[in-house]
Scaffold this motif. Structure first.
Motif, PDB file in Angstrom:
ATOM      1  N   HIS A  77      -5.854   2.137   5.014  1.00  0.00           N
ATOM      2  CA  HIS A  77      -4.478   1.789   5.391  1.00  0.00           C
ATOM      3  C   HIS A  77      -3.886   2.908   6.248  1.00  0.00           C
ATOM      4  CE1 HIS A  77      -5.215   1.385   0.921  1.00  0.00           C
ATOM      5  NE2 HIS A  77      -5.451   0.169   1.342  1.00  0.00           N
ATOM      6  N   PRO A  78      -4.502   3.252   7.371  1.00  0.00           N
ATOM      7  CA  PRO A  78      -4.029   4.394   8.164  1.00  0.00           C
ATOM      8  C   PRO A  78      -2.593   4.229   8.659  1.00  0.00           C
ATOM      9  CG  PRO A  78      -5.588   3.104   9.437  1.00  0.00           C
ATOM     10  CD  PRO A  78      -5.629   2.571   8.029  1.00  0.00           C
ATOM     11  N   GLN A  87       0.803  -1.226   0.000  1.00  0.00           N
ATOM     12  CA  GLN A  87       0.000   0.000   0.000  1.00  0.00           C
ATOM     13  C   GLN A  87       0.834   1.273   0.000  1.00  0.00           C
ATOM     14  OE1 GLN A  87      -3.092  -0.684  -0.569  1.00  0.00           O
ATOM     15  NE2 GLN A  87      -2.677  -2.834  -0.175  1.00  0.00           N
ATOM     16  N   TYR A 133      -0.478   5.251   5.656  1.00  0.00           N
ATOM     17  CA  TYR A 133      -0.765   6.645   5.299  1.00  0.00           C
ATOM     18  C   TYR A 133      -0.010   7.614   6.214  1.00  0.00           C
ATOM     19  CZ  TYR A 133      -3.367  10.940   4.473  1.00  0.00           C
ATOM     20  OH  TYR A 133      -3.705  12.242   4.188  1.00  0.00           O
ATOM     21  N   LYS A 168       3.936   7.227   6.024  1.00  0.00           N
ATOM     22  CA  LYS A 168       4.442   7.860   4.802  1.00  0.00           C
ATOM     23  C   LYS A 168       4.414   9.382   4.928  1.00  0.00           C
ATOM     24  CE  LYS A 168       4.018   7.820  -0.210  1.00  0.00           C
ATOM     25  NZ  LYS A 168       3.365   7.214  -1.371  1.00  0.00           N
ATOM     26  N   LYS A 169       3.346   9.907   5.511  1.00  0.00           N
ATOM     27  CA  LYS A 169       3.250  11.355   5.723  1.00  0.00           C
ATOM     28  C   LYS A 169       4.393  11.850   6.612  1.00  0.00           C
ATOM     29  CE  LYS A 169      -0.122  14.823   7.112  1.00  0.00           C
ATOM     30  NZ  LYS A 169      -1.486  15.079   7.555  1.00  0.00           N
ATOM     31  N   GLN A 228       0.086   4.387  -2.921  1.00  0.00           N
ATOM     32  CA  GLN A 228      -1.099   5.238  -2.755  1.00  0.00           C
ATOM     33  C   GLN A 228      -1.921   4.789  -1.546  1.00  0.00           C
ATOM     34  OE1 GLN A 228      -3.143   4.951  -6.514  1.00  0.00           O
ATOM     35  NE2 GLN A 228      -1.859   6.518  -7.430  1.00  0.00           N
ATOM     36  N   PRO A 229      -1.411   5.006  -0.340  1.00  0.00           N
ATOM     37  CA  PRO A 229      -2.175   4.576   0.836  1.00  0.00           C
ATOM     38  C   PRO A 229      -3.431   5.417   1.035  1.00  0.00           C
ATOM     39  CG  PRO A 229      -0.255   5.827   1.508  1.00  0.00           C
ATOM     40  CD  PRO A 229      -0.150   5.637   0.024  1.00  0.00           C
ATOM     41  N   ASN A 230      -4.479   4.759   1.460  1.00  0.00           N
ATOM     42  CA  ASN A 230      -5.744   5.424   1.756  1.00  0.00           C
ATOM     43  C   ASN A 230      -5.812   5.686   3.260  1.00  0.00           C
ATOM     44  OD1 ASN A 230      -8.695   5.216   2.726  1.00  0.00           O
ATOM     45  ND2 ASN A 230      -8.904   5.581   0.528  1.00  0.00           N
ATOM     46  N   ARG A 231      -6.179   6.902   3.623  1.00  0.00           N
ATOM     47  CA  ARG A 231      -6.201   7.284   5.047  1.00  0.00           C
ATOM     48  C   ARG A 231      -7.116   6.387   5.876  1.00  0.00           C
ATOM     49  NH1 ARG A 231      -7.076  13.309   7.515  1.00  0.00           N
ATOM     50  NH2 ARG A 231      -7.064  12.643   9.678  1.00  0.00           N
TER      51      ARG A 231
END
Length: 71
Positions: free
Chosen positions: A33-34, A24, A37, A40-41, A27-30
């Motif tokens: 895949h928190p 993931q 996400y 990565k942030k 393009q992790p989804n908040r």
């Protein structure tokens, strides 16, 4: 440990939503895949970070081995 919720329920490769977190990163989804996400942030907010090392155990491989990503 990134996946304590999944591990508690016996999901060593997936989170509680059933997603393999190692797949993931692009393009992790908040919401789905928190874990990825927000990691990565955080990593992207560190301008002097040289590299990230992702360590794993493996149920069938022994000694040392390397897997790598394209990016």
């Amino acid at each position: 440990m990134v996946n304590p919720d999944g591990v508690i329920y016996g999901n060593f490769r997936t989170n509680l939503s059933g997603f393999d977190l190692n797949r993931q990163w692009l393009q992790p989804n908040r919401w789905l895949h928190p874990e990825i996400y927000f990691i990565k942030k955080l990593v992207l907010s560190m301008p002097n970070l040289a590299f990230v090392l992702d360590l794993h155990g493996h149920s069938k491989k022994f000694n040392s081995f390397i897997y790598a990503c394209k990016q």
